[in-house]
Scaffold this motif. Structure first.
Motif, PDB file in Angstrom:
ATOM      1  N   GLU A   1      56.941  43.597  70.031  1.00 48.40           N
ATOM      2  CA  GLU A   1      57.697  44.814  69.811  1.00 48.40           C
ATOM      3  C   GLU A   1      59.171  44.512  70.053  1.00 48.40           C
ATOM      4  O   GLU A   1      59.533  43.945  71.071  1.00 48.40           O
ATOM      5  CB  GLU A   1      57.202  45.894  70.776  1.00 48.40           C
ATOM      6  N   PRO A  72      55.102  49.561  56.695  1.00 49.89           N
ATOM      7  CA  PRO A  72      54.354  48.451  57.291  1.00 49.89           C
ATOM      8  C   PRO A  72      55.027  47.116  56.953  1.00 49.89           C
ATOM      9  O   PRO A  72      55.605  46.959  55.882  1.00 49.89           O
ATOM     10  CB  PRO A  72      52.985  48.525  56.611  1.00 49.89           C
ATOM     11  N   VAL A  73      54.927  46.169  57.876  1.00 46.71           N
ATOM     12  CA  VAL A  73      55.415  44.821  57.608  1.00 46.71           C
ATOM     13  C   VAL A  73      54.575  44.215  56.495  1.00 46.71           C
ATOM     14  O   VAL A  73      55.089  43.593  55.574  1.00 46.71           O
ATOM     15  CB  VAL A  73      55.342  43.947  58.885  1.00 46.71           C
ATOM     16  N   GLU A  79      47.766  45.149  61.757  1.00 49.23           N
ATOM     17  CA  GLU A  79      48.151  44.458  62.989  1.00 49.23           C
ATOM     18  C   GLU A  79      49.537  43.820  62.889  1.00 49.23           C
ATOM     19  O   GLU A  79      50.127  43.462  63.908  1.00 49.23           O
ATOM     20  CB  GLU A  79      47.116  43.388  63.341  1.00 49.23           C
ATOM     21  N   ALA A  80      50.078  43.685  61.674  1.00 51.82           N
ATOM     22  CA  ALA A  80      51.393  43.060  61.487  1.00 51.82           C
ATOM     23  C   ALA A  80      52.515  43.957  61.985  1.00 51.82           C
ATOM     24  O   ALA A  80      53.632  43.500  62.189  1.00 51.82           O
ATOM     25  CB  ALA A  80      51.609  42.700  60.020  1.00 51.82           C
ATOM     26  N   GLY A  81      52.231  45.241  62.171  1.00 51.83           N
ATOM     27  CA  GLY A  81      53.223  46.170  62.701  1.00 51.83           C
ATOM     28  C   GLY A  81      53.987  46.912  61.629  1.00 51.83           C
ATOM     29  O   GLY A  81      53.645  46.871  60.441  1.00 51.83           O
ATOM     30  N   THR A  82      55.006  47.603  62.067  1.00 56.18           N
ATOM     31  CA  THR A  82      55.834  48.415  61.175  1.00 56.18           C
ATOM     32  C   THR A  82      57.304  48.174  61.494  1.00 56.18           C
ATOM     33  O   THR A  82      57.647  47.732  62.587  1.00 56.18           O
ATOM     34  CB  THR A  82      55.523  49.917  61.340  1.00 56.18           C
ATOM     35  N   TRP A  84      60.996  50.233  61.500  1.00 59.18           N
ATOM     36  CA  TRP A  84      61.548  51.583  61.491  1.00 59.18           C
ATOM     37  C   TRP A  84      63.069  51.544  61.583  1.00 59.18           C
ATOM     38  O   TRP A  84      63.625  50.698  62.263  1.00 59.18           O
ATOM     39  CB  TRP A  84      61.013  52.386  62.679  1.00 59.18           C
TER      40      TRP A  84
END
Length: 135
Positions: A1, A72-73, A79-82, A84
Motif C-alpha cells: 500500500e 484496478p491495476v 489482488e493486484a490492487g487499485t 486512486w
C-alpha cells in the motif's frame, strides 16, 4: 500500500498516518463511504474507471469536495490492487458539485464533459445567431 505526499497533504495528514488506515476515515459521512463501495464494485465489474465527487474531512475537521477516481491495476487480478487519485474540487461552481449518489457516465465519458456540453448549449441558446460563417 502506497500513499502519495500530495494525497496526504490534501487531507492534512502524514503519509505514515494514512498507510494501513481505513479509507472511511477521510470521508465526511460514513454512509457516503458505504455507497462508494457499491458504486466502485459496479464500475470495476463493468470494466470502467470509477469517478465520483464526495465530501471529505481533513485532519483539522474542515470539509472539502473531492473528485475521486480509481481503477484496478489489473482488471483480471483483484489482488493486484487499485490506483486512486483525489482532487479538491471545492472551488467549482455548486451546480458542478453534487454527492455521487448514483453512478454516472458512460465508458469514455465523464460527467464533466456532459456539464460542459450543457453550458455550451445554454450559451448558444442565449445569444443571437451569428451572421458570419465558420469554416
Amino acid at each position: 500500500e502506497l500513499v502519495s505526499a500530495a494525497w496526504a497533504a490534501l487531507v492534512g495528514r502524514d503519509v505514515a498516518a494514512l498507510v494501513g488506515t481505513p479509507a472511511a476515515g477521510i470521508f465526511a459521512d460514513a454512509a457516503d463511504y458505504e455507497t462508494l463501495g457499491t458504486q466502485v464494485a459496479g464500475a470495476f465489474a463493468a470494466g470502467r474507471v470509477y469517478e465520483g465527487e464526495w465530501r471529505f474531512r481533513r485532519a483539522d475537521g474542515s470539509l472539502f469536495w473531492g473528485q475521486l477516481r480509481g481503477q484496478p491495476v489489473d482488471a483480471g487480478d483483484a489482488e493486484a490492487g487499485t490506483i486512486w487519485t483525489l482532487a479538491d474540487v471545492t472551488a467549482l461552481p455548486e451546480s458542478r458539485r453534487r454527492p455521487s449518489t448514483i453512478p454516472y457516465g458512460c465508458p469514455g465519458r465523464s460527467r464533466g464533459s456532459a456539464s460542459v456540453r450543457h453550458v455550451v448549449a445554454r450559451l448558444r441558446a442565449a445569444r443571437p445567431p451569428s451572421r458570419t460563417r465558420a469554416c
